[in-house]
Design an enzyme around this catalytic site. Structure first.
Site, PDB file in Angstrom:
ATOM      1  N   VAL A   1      -4.666   9.367  19.070  1.00 34.20           N
ATOM      2  CA  VAL A   1      -5.590  10.367  19.585  1.00 34.20           C
ATOM      3  C   VAL A   1      -6.638   9.655  20.465  1.00 34.20           C
ATOM      4  O   VAL A   1      -6.792   9.969  21.628  1.00 34.20           O
ATOM      5  CB  VAL A   1      -6.263  11.143  18.435  1.00 34.20           C
ATOM      6  CG1 VAL A   1      -7.280  12.145  18.980  1.00 34.20           C
ATOM      7  CG2 VAL A   1      -5.199  11.873  17.619  1.00 34.20           C
ATOM      8  N   GLY A   2      -7.309   8.657  19.908  1.00 37.88           N
ATOM      9  CA  GLY A   2      -8.245   7.866  20.696  1.00 37.88           C
ATOM     10  C   GLY A   2      -7.501   7.064  21.752  1.00 37.88           C
ATOM     11  O   GLY A   2      -6.293   6.840  21.650  1.00 37.88           O
TER      12      GLY A   2
ATOM     13  N   PHE B   1       7.471 -13.483  30.232  1.00 34.69           N
ATOM     14  CA  PHE B   1       7.321 -12.808  31.520  1.00 34.69           C
ATOM     15  C   PHE B   1       5.919 -13.138  32.004  1.00 34.69           C
ATOM     16  O   PHE B   1       5.049 -13.494  31.204  1.00 34.69           O
ATOM     17  CB  PHE B   1       7.494 -11.291  31.363  1.00 34.69           C
ATOM     18  CG  PHE B   1       6.489 -10.684  30.430  1.00 34.69           C
ATOM     19  CD1 PHE B   1       5.232 -10.282  30.887  1.00 34.69           C
ATOM     20  CD2 PHE B   1       6.775 -10.507  29.073  1.00 34.69           C
ATOM     21  CE1 PHE B   1       4.296  -9.740  30.017  1.00 34.69           C
ATOM     22  CE2 PHE B   1       5.834  -9.964  28.198  1.00 34.69           C
ATOM     23  CZ  PHE B   1       4.592  -9.580  28.670  1.00 34.69           C
TER      24      PHE B   1
ATOM     25  N   THR C   1      15.092  -8.195  29.759  1.00 39.60           N
ATOM     26  CA  THR C   1      14.242  -9.322  29.389  1.00 39.60           C
ATOM     27  C   THR C   1      14.978 -10.654  29.506  1.00 39.60           C
ATOM     28  O   THR C   1      14.438 -11.635  30.000  1.00 39.60           O
ATOM     29  CB  THR C   1      13.737  -9.132  27.948  1.00 39.60           C
ATOM     30  OG1 THR C   1      13.114  -7.859  27.863  1.00 39.60           O
ATOM     31  CG2 THR C   1      12.739 -10.204  27.571  1.00 39.60           C
TER      32      THR C   1
ATOM     33  N   HIS D   1      15.730  -4.170  25.616  1.00 38.13           N
ATOM     34  CA  HIS D   1      14.664  -4.868  24.894  1.00 38.13           C
ATOM     35  C   HIS D   1      14.701  -4.510  23.401  1.00 38.13           C
ATOM     36  O   HIS D   1      14.950  -3.363  23.037  1.00 38.13           O
ATOM     37  CB  HIS D   1      13.305  -4.491  25.486  1.00 38.13           C
ATOM     38  CG  HIS D   1      12.208  -5.402  25.032  1.00 38.13           C
ATOM     39  ND1 HIS D   1      11.623  -5.305  23.793  1.00 38.13           N
ATOM     40  CD2 HIS D   1      11.620  -6.448  25.650  1.00 38.13           C
ATOM     41  CE1 HIS D   1      10.697  -6.248  23.677  1.00 38.13           C
ATOM     42  NE2 HIS D   1      10.677  -6.950  24.787  1.00 38.13           N
TER      43      HIS D   1
ATOM     44  N   THR E   1       5.420  -0.688  26.694  1.00 36.24           N
ATOM     45  CA  THR E   1       6.711  -0.021  26.828  1.00 36.24           C
ATOM     46  C   THR E   1       7.164   0.559  25.494  1.00 36.24           C
ATOM     47  O   THR E   1       7.796   1.618  25.444  1.00 36.24           O
ATOM     48  CB  THR E   1       7.762  -1.034  27.322  1.00 36.24           C
ATOM     49  OG1 THR E   1       7.323  -1.535  28.584  1.00 36.24           O
ATOM     50  CG2 THR E   1       9.127  -0.388  27.482  1.00 36.24           C
ATOM     51  N   SER E   2       6.846  -0.127  24.418  1.00 29.07           N
ATOM     52  CA  SER E   2       7.242   0.358  23.098  1.00 29.07           C
ATOM     53  C   SER E   2       6.693   1.757  22.857  1.00 29.07           C
ATOM     54  O   SER E   2       7.388   2.619  22.325  1.00 29.07           O
ATOM     55  CB  SER E   2       6.698  -0.572  22.011  1.00 29.07           C
ATOM     56  OG  SER E   2       7.004  -1.904  22.306  1.00 29.07           O
TER      57      SER E   2
ATOM     58  N   TYR F   1     -11.928  20.689  15.515  1.00 25.73           N
ATOM     59  CA  TYR F   1     -13.049  19.913  16.040  1.00 25.73           C
ATOM     60  C   TYR F   1     -12.826  19.381  17.453  1.00 25.73           C
ATOM     61  O   TYR F   1     -13.722  18.782  18.028  1.00 25.73           O
ATOM     62  CB  TYR F   1     -13.430  18.770  15.079  1.00 25.73           C
ATOM     63  CG  TYR F   1     -12.267  17.960  14.553  1.00 25.73           C
ATOM     64  CD1 TYR F   1     -11.756  18.222  13.283  1.00 25.73           C
ATOM     65  CD2 TYR F   1     -11.679  16.968  15.309  1.00 25.73           C
ATOM     66  CE1 TYR F   1     -10.683  17.504  12.788  1.00 25.73           C
ATOM     67  CE2 TYR F   1     -10.611  16.245  14.815  1.00 25.73           C
ATOM     68  CZ  TYR F   1     -10.102  16.508  13.555  1.00 25.73           C
ATOM     69  OH  TYR F   1      -9.041  15.804  13.082  1.00 25.73           O
TER      70      TYR F   1
END
Lengths: 539, 539
Positions: free
Chosen positions: A372-373, A98, A265, A206, A166-167, A351
């Site tokens: 998280v990050g 793509f 796809t 996909h 997308t996953s 925290y």
């Protein structure tokens, strides 16, 4: 072991300053020049890298250097060692997979985001990062005319989040749907019912859908890839889906999730969102719309129809890193209600606790994603929308569609001739693809549709102009000639065997050729050629 | 509807060129100047954003603009609208969460990667992207003295992959461990045994561990967070782990995964890798070492001891986006054997099939991660290692440790005085933190260790120098004074009530103070202060 006040008087001992402002300015300007030079000459590289496995280890040392290197020499190694091994997605002659479109605004936004480098897991950890992301998702939802329930600024509990791919969008919504289904299935015993949950897509969905289901703990045997047909343009058929769901429900299984694709796809097939959602609702299953690639076209009113019925979906994802001029990675996920996601994905460690989060007045984006990050992806997408405006983005889509009218998005193949069987035809097309890609002059890929091995020609790289499509067409013809000249046709007993072989120039037939076997290549739109397929006898 | 050759002669209709070379050069150079200006003045911003939820919507329009905007004006909006709402992770006075370090080489590498923008899901899709990633992971493994089995270039089947975050590393290894345990549990019925699988960490393990377990379908009730104790420096104790695993096994459950942390988020506690792995091996459980932050210190031989025993682990992850000068996102995952991962995460759609993949001579990195698409993260990490060399990176770690000797990584609090109970002490420390952060002069966060609410002071932002730590210390003293002056102490009946309140200047006692209640702040190393805890009476 003196007092802190005394210790702090000690000066910084090392002389190494990785963000020294002079170095930073000089090196980043050099990197910018490297990039512009790269784009300027990108079509001088073979599009598909012509290297052997392990090539880089023969160039670069096996262990890291001890001393520092001059930045010039690093760029030199990059140019001489790395670039020759790249497959150039930025090349105007890249027609594989793509298009991964890009833009100056996206690159500038990505660069600034990397420099600010906030880790906005909570609103407080960088309010602007969270709020800009929410805003730009609302902006794009507005352009796509998504219902208000998918907006952060809407009346409901919905909103969007920027994920990697997308996953991740599928995985997050699957987990939300899974937990909701487990609650419905009752028993209260945590994941006890998990082995009875079923997820649905089509055989064109996909491949990452099956992978995401497996990651989320679905039984691989209960991930249904409902068969599609050429007659239905490779789209998921509501009746077939309903049949599968009814059979499962009757067997005591729990239909939990349906993945609807807008632009598959392999062939850009469009599943009918509304009718599929209607079927899913009978079973209380979550409906996710994967509009990764083709969804971007829906910012143009004339193409918005492909999302019709989206108001019945639970979630929609779309990847601006495909067709919306935003470099990797950037996938938008919108949900009509964020609660099932946060129930599944929320963490609340001491925290990270803070007043705004506890007030309920803010969204903590960590609770809508796998990790998280997170990167500050909102900035580059905002830069793209802000700098170019809706008008130019629509012009960009329309410009690509214009090229598509000549060629884009088509699957084609060398047509079996002289009594060739499908197997020999596939081998011949494989050979054709190899020759094209080994030339370095263009890069295309293949797929299999039904029993047929076909070549994909995905136009849309940012630098692609009509002339590149024209050159590719010449290349295809040239290589097709070479293949045909070198092939010994083994006659089989199919009906087609009776036809005389056409002259070489005319052999390259589109799968999507006109009725009546005209050899003209049809105009077509990439986002809707699945519609054309049914018009054509020899799909 | 003419022939393709005729159609291709049509010129490109739109005038919009998102990668016009002149625009690109100009705008990226402007972005570079924006960045250097930002760094130059970053300490003029409040470190923690001082804005109210929803602030950005009061500045920016709710819908996207139609026309394009001049790039200057976009940067102006960024400066005036977005920056004031940022929490400045790049500030030298940012002491919250963890340091997200950065460097010129990383920014340059990230920028070039975004411009090349390959989507290297398979080797063929961009060989250099795959090979550079594998090489740089070997380089870093070399610096960390990871056993050969974790190297791509080693004799075994191991190797590394770059992922987004530790969460993804945990999720991928959890899924691999889960599927391996399901195979061991037998029955052959897919995920039938999933509700009996157990995963183990400590109560100090990062919160994303529980989240990853939930995503992977583990029963949340079977994710064991083994209790730690101050006496054991908040580290996971092998004996306690063994006890838990034995009880579970006896109850017919299946121990599947153990997460060992080298440097916990709350207090940088170090779990003993070797002894934990030995316990896990009795039950055939997967051992993952999460060395996200502190692991980077192990590139220095003198700190390598924290990874002792890693040769017994199945996988290790470490995030250069924390302490190794690489902007978000960049997490290294090394596994001793890639097969369990690829078995769990492999996809093999027709449209990605290619010769090199089928030859078995190459690694397709999509099979070692959650998604399929991926950024070219290897480039920035390679630029950092290549440009700075091992010597400077070690100097960088040692420089931070030097500052840490004055202050870093410590958890501290205003000590309860005048008969205060823990609750009032927590309230007072919360107040202290609020005052510090509202000043805009520094940003710190908190955690709870055992029953105690403590403040965290994480030194290590790239621009931080000793003077910033000194200024923060002055700020802490100033605000502590204000808190103490405003607090009415409610006498409780604890033993401490008998002690007379010390004078204000001396009230800020470290949790980690010297034995004998000296008021001197101890020198300490961030990566090992958990070791110090046990030396101290009043943890």
């Amino acid at each position: 072991m003196g007092s802190i006040d005394a210790n702090l008087a000690t000066s910084f001992l090392g002389g190494f300053k990785p963000l020294d402002l002079d170095d930073l300015r000089t090196q980043l300007h050099q990197a910018v020049d490297f990039i512009t030079d790269y784009y300027k000459h990108v079509d001088s590289h073979p599009v598909l890298a012509q290297v052997e496995p392990g090539y880089l280890r023969r160039i670069l040392p096996p262990t890291p250097p001890g001393p520092a290197a001059a930045f010039d020499s690093v760029l030199h190694e990059l140019r001489r060692g790395v670039l020759p091994g790249m497959t150039h997605w930025a090349s105007p002659s890249f027609f594989a997979y793509f298009p991964a479109t890009n833009s100056a605004a996206s690159l500038a936004g990505d660069l600034v985001a990397s420099a600010l480098n906030p880790v906005a897991f909570t609103w407080l950890a960088s309010p602007a990062a969270t709020e800009l992301e929410a805003l730009v998702l609302d902006w794009l939802a507005h352009l796509l005319r998504l219902p208000q329930r998918f907006h952060h600024g809407g009346a409901g509990r919905g909103g969007g989040v920027l994920l990697a791919t997308t996953s991740e969008a599928m995985l997050c919504t699957l987990v939300a749907a899974r937990d909701a289904a487990l609650r419905r299935a009752g028993g209260g015993a945590g994941v006890a019912a998990l082995p009875r949950l079923v997820a649905y897509g089509s055989d064109q969905t996909h491949s990452t859908f099956v992978k995401a289901c497996r990651i989320a703990g679905f039984d691989p045997a209960l991930v249904r890839c409902v068969a599609t047909r050429p007659e239905s343009e490779f789209a998921l058929e509501p009746a077939r889906l309903r049949e599968a769901m009814e059979a499962d429900a009757a067997a005591g299984l729990v239909p939990a999730y349906v993945c609807v694709t807008v632009g598959t796809t392999s062939s850009t097939a469009v599943d009918p969102v509304g009718p599929i959602a209607e079927v899913a609702s009978l079973f209380g299953a979550w409906v996710h719309v994967d509009a990764a690639y083709a969804g971007s076209a829906c910012i143009c009113p004339e193409f918005r129809g492909y999302l019709d019925g989206v108001e019945r979906a639970d979630s929609v994802s779309l990847s601006p890193h495909k067709w919306l001029l935003t470099c990797l990675d950037c996938t938008c996920l919108w949900v009509r209600d964020t609660r099932p996601l946060t129930e599944a994905l929320e963490t609340d460690p001491e925290y990270l606790r803070n007043g705004p989060s506890e007030s309920g007045r803010v969204t903590d984006l960590k609770d809508l994603q796998v990790g998280v990050g997170r990167r500050f992806r909102g900035l580059k997408l905002w830069m793209v929308l802000r700098a170019y405006g809706a008008d130019n983005l629509q012009a960009h889509i329309r410009g690509d569609v214009d090229m598509a009218r000549a060629f884009e998005g088509m699957c084609f193949r060398l047509r079996p001739r002289g009594g060739m069987g499908e197997e020999q035809a596939a081998a011949e097309n494989r050979k054709l693809l190899e020759l094209i890609n080994a030339s370095g002059r263009a890069y295309m890929t293949h797929t299999v549709l039904g029993p047929k091995y076909v070549l994909r020609f995905a136009v849309g790289s940012t630098l692609t102009e009509h002339r590149h499509v024209a050159q590719a067409w010449e290349l295809i013809k040239e290589m097709a000639h070479a293949v045909i000249m070198s092939t010994t046709v083994t006659t089989t007993t199919t009906a087609a065997a009776a036809l005389p072989p056409p002259p070489p120039m005319l052999l390259l037939l589109l799968l999507l050729q006109q009725r009546g076997r005209s050899l003209t290549i049809r105009r077509m739109k990439p986002y809707c050629y699945s519609r054309l397929i049914s018009q054509l006898g020899d799909y």
